[in-house]
Design a protein around this motif. Structure first.
Motif, short mmCIF file in Angstrom:
data_model
loop_
_atom_site.label_atom_id
_atom_site.label_comp_id
_atom_site.label_asym_id
_atom_site.label_seq_id
_atom_site.Cartn_x
_atom_site.Cartn_y
_atom_site.Cartn_z
N LYS A 119 40.44 30.03 39.53
CA LYS A 119 38.98 30.12 39.58
C LYS A 119 38.57 30.94 40.79
O LYS A 119 39.19 30.88 41.85
CB LYS A 119 38.35 28.73 39.66
N SER A 120 37.50 31.74 40.62
CA SER A 120 36.96 32.51 41.74
C SER A 120 35.91 31.69 42.48
O SER A 120 35.45 30.65 41.99
CB SER A 120 36.35 33.82 41.24
N GLY A 123 32.87 30.91 40.51
CA GLY A 123 32.99 30.05 39.34
C GLY A 123 33.62 30.68 38.12
O GLY A 123 33.80 30.01 37.10
N VAL A 125 36.65 32.03 35.78
CA VAL A 125 38.00 31.51 35.60
C VAL A 125 38.84 32.49 34.78
O VAL A 125 38.31 33.25 33.96
CB VAL A 125 37.99 30.12 34.90
N TYR A 202 40.72 35.12 42.80
CA TYR A 202 40.98 33.91 42.01
C TYR A 202 42.09 33.11 42.69
O TYR A 202 43.11 33.68 43.09
CB TYR A 202 41.37 34.27 40.58
#
Length: 599
Positions: A119-120, A123, A125, A202
């Motif tokens: 996930k970054s 938010g 993914v 990420y």
């Protein structure tokens, strides 16, 4: 008969009863398990002995990120390239790789792997299937020739060479394993970044466990660029890895060209398509390379000499193979080997005697021209009916110039529009006649020739084989050499790369990569069960770099970005053929990546 052949025969005779039940490596060494394993199997014993003194310092299982530039030895505590966090960078659409390693002073009963989600900070993914983790497996290898200058030539006695286990194959089918004490186990992690991914950093973790007990949670970060790499089918890179369908039939023990054969080949050839392969390898006569591999190439075209002396040809197998390969996405070119085989002997079925016969003839002789004129005229007609003529080449490799000149006369007489390809030495006299020209890595195309060929939309590449000590893709080669290969192609402004063997497997390729004629791993880049390996994944990594450089060059030329173009060319300057191994390939490659990833 060579000493090696005698040793092999003695080994095979002494183990003839065993061979019916269990596997045997190239020279008769029993594997102690059923031959041709596909799912589960046991690696060969490690010739190395662990150091009790060194391993005494390791009390509990440990795990760390390592480096994809190293092969971690099975019986040694890993020390090189260890890091707490692995940080990867890639364009959208690019495959990026990481390697972790586990080592233990005590038995691990149920070593298993999993990846958390990625996930970054905003938010976004990555899809659950974008990243994979798999155990690497060990295979037996040897070394360069004793002079250190290459890997060609018969190896009559492997006791003259070091034999060692090396981590190479990536096994996604092995979900858990028992890891004995005083053993290291590498892990391969790959993320194929979807093209739709939102740029950003990420974060996720590789979880290494013994059953449910956590050994380590290793942080992995993936920096995704806003730039985009096309799908492999759209890459301009001209990749030519020769396929051997006959090896697949033997290893899988299925009838040649049966549906079972096609089903066995499909995932293997899909892997090749996903690497950007452009060319279908076909054999249009019997043994074009004189049976140099464990599984020689039979003709995909049936040659029939009628009782009245005229010729007829059947293309059923050729069509089935080509259509199959096109179905997996390899559809840009068909290379047909060979009008000039390594042994100038041509097999055909003779209707008058109702038997297989051979004719020995050579380019320039009347019998040769009569036979090949009949074949090529028929072949051209068939290819045009199938709509394949424009993507087909009559292909030869490593043939003398005078022989090529005589052969070209026959081809042009049969159909002047036939495309011709050659992998071999550079010859100015025939260069203009060749659509696809691939020369040995130590040679060069004159700059004006290369530019003219590009303008004429001709393919211009280079190849490596057993001759090169560095760079190469032997199972003992520096892993970064597989990447170096395509950076070098970019430096030379070439279209791509050829290597003669994608899957010409020795007897037991999952266990032993050594072969009777060349250094370990020379005959294959992937394993049965459609298993990839360190060498193949790093080769793809280099191909991606070549494609990224091509995209950047085109963009900078269109925008008049001279500074960007100079930066790329400066980045490629250190890729000099004579620098290895004094300057390791990894050093040159990693310096180039630091620049390439800055664009």
């Amino acid at each position: 008969m060579t000493r090696f052949s005698i040793l092999c025969l003695l080994g095979l005779f002494s183990t003839s009863m065993l061979f019916a039940q269990n596997g045997v490596t190239q020279c008769g060494t029993p594997t102690g398990q059923p031959r041709f394993p596909l799912n589960t199997y046991q690696e060969l014993p490690d010739p190395a002995t662990p150091s009790a003194e060194e391993w005494a310092t390791v009390s509990t299982p440990k795990a760390s990120w390592g480096s994809i530039d190293y092969r971690y030895a099975k019986r040694m505590i890993p020390t090189k390239g260890l890091q707490k966090v692995s940080v990867l960078q890639g364009w959208r659409g690019e495959r990026v790789n990481a390697q972790a390693v586990v080592w233990t002073g005590e038995d691990i009963q149920n070593l298993n792997l999993s990846l958390t989600g990625f996930k970054s900070s905003k938010g976004a993914v990555l899809p659950a299937d974008a990243c994979t983790a798999a155990f690497m497996r060990y295979v037996m290898t040897d070394q360069l020739n004793l002079n250190g200058k290459g890997g060609c030539g018969n190896r009559p006695d492997h006791s003259l060479f070091d034999s060692l286990l090396v981590a190479d194959m990536i096994d996604p089918d092995l979900k858990s394993m028992k890891l004995p004490a005083r053993t290291s186990q590498p892990i391969w992690v790959q993320c194929w970044i979807p093209q739709s991914t939102t740029p950003g950093m990420y974060k996720g973790n590789l979880l290494v466990k013994d059953g449910e007990k956590l050994i380590a949670s290793l942080p992995l970060e993936i920096k995704v660029s806003s730039r985009e790499l096309p799908q492999p089918s759209e890459w301009a890179y001209h990749l030519d890895l020769w396929q051997n369908p006959f090896a697949v039939a033997r290893y899988y023990q299925v009838p040649l060209w049966s549906q079972a054969h096609m089903d066995a080949m499909r995932p293997l050839m899909k892997m090749l398509a996903d690497a950007g392969q452009k060319i279908i390898t076909t054999s249009i006569m019997h043994k074009p390379w004189n049976g140099q591999t464990e599984d020689y190439f039979e003709s995909m075209v049936t040659w029939l000499k009628r009782a009245d002396g005229t010729w007829a040809f059947d293309y059923t197998v050729f069509d089935r193979w080509v259509e199959f390969m096109m179905g997996v996405g390899i559809n840009k070119q068909i290379n047909c080997y060979s009008m000039v085989p390594w042994k100038l002997s041509f097999q055909y079925f003779d209707q008058a005697t109702n038997s297989l016969q051979f004719v020995t003839t050579a380019p320039g002789e009347p019998a040769y021209e009569e036979m090949w004129m009949a074949m090529l005229t028929s072949f051209a007609k068939h290819l045009k009916e199938k709509g394949w003529f424009d993507i087909c080449t009559i292909a030869m490799d490593e043939r003398p110039m005078e022989v090529m000149q005589k052969t070209l006369k026959v081809i042009r007489k049969a159909d002047p529009d036939f495309k011709v390809s050659l992998a071999g030495n550079y010859h100015e006299q025939i260069e203009k006649d060749l659509y696809d020209y691939c020369i040995a890595i130590g040679q060069n195309f004159p700059e004006d020739v290369r530019i003219r060929r590009a303008a004429e939309n001709k393919r211009t590449t280079y190849y490596t084989c057993c001759s090169e000590a560095h760079p190469n893709t032997f199972t003992f080669s520096d892993p970064a050499e597989a990447v170096w290969i395509s950076f070098y192609s970019s430096k030379k402004h070439l279209d791509g790369y050829l290597r003669w063997a994608y899957n010409s497997w020795p007897l037991e390729p999952l266990l032993d990569s050594r072969f009777r004629s060349w250094a370990g791993g020379d005959t294959y880049l992937v394993y049965p069960g459609a298993r990839s390996c360190l060498r193949f994944e790093r080769l793809i990594e280099g191909i991606q770099a070549h494609e990224k450089i091509r995209i950047l060059r085109q963009e900078f030329q269109e925008k008049g970005n001279e500074a960007g173009l100079r930066k790329i060319e400066k980045m490629l300057v250190p890729f000099n053929l004579g620098d290895m191994p004094e300057i390791p390939a990894a050093t040159t490659v990693n310096r180039a990546y630091s620049i390439l990833n800055s664009f």
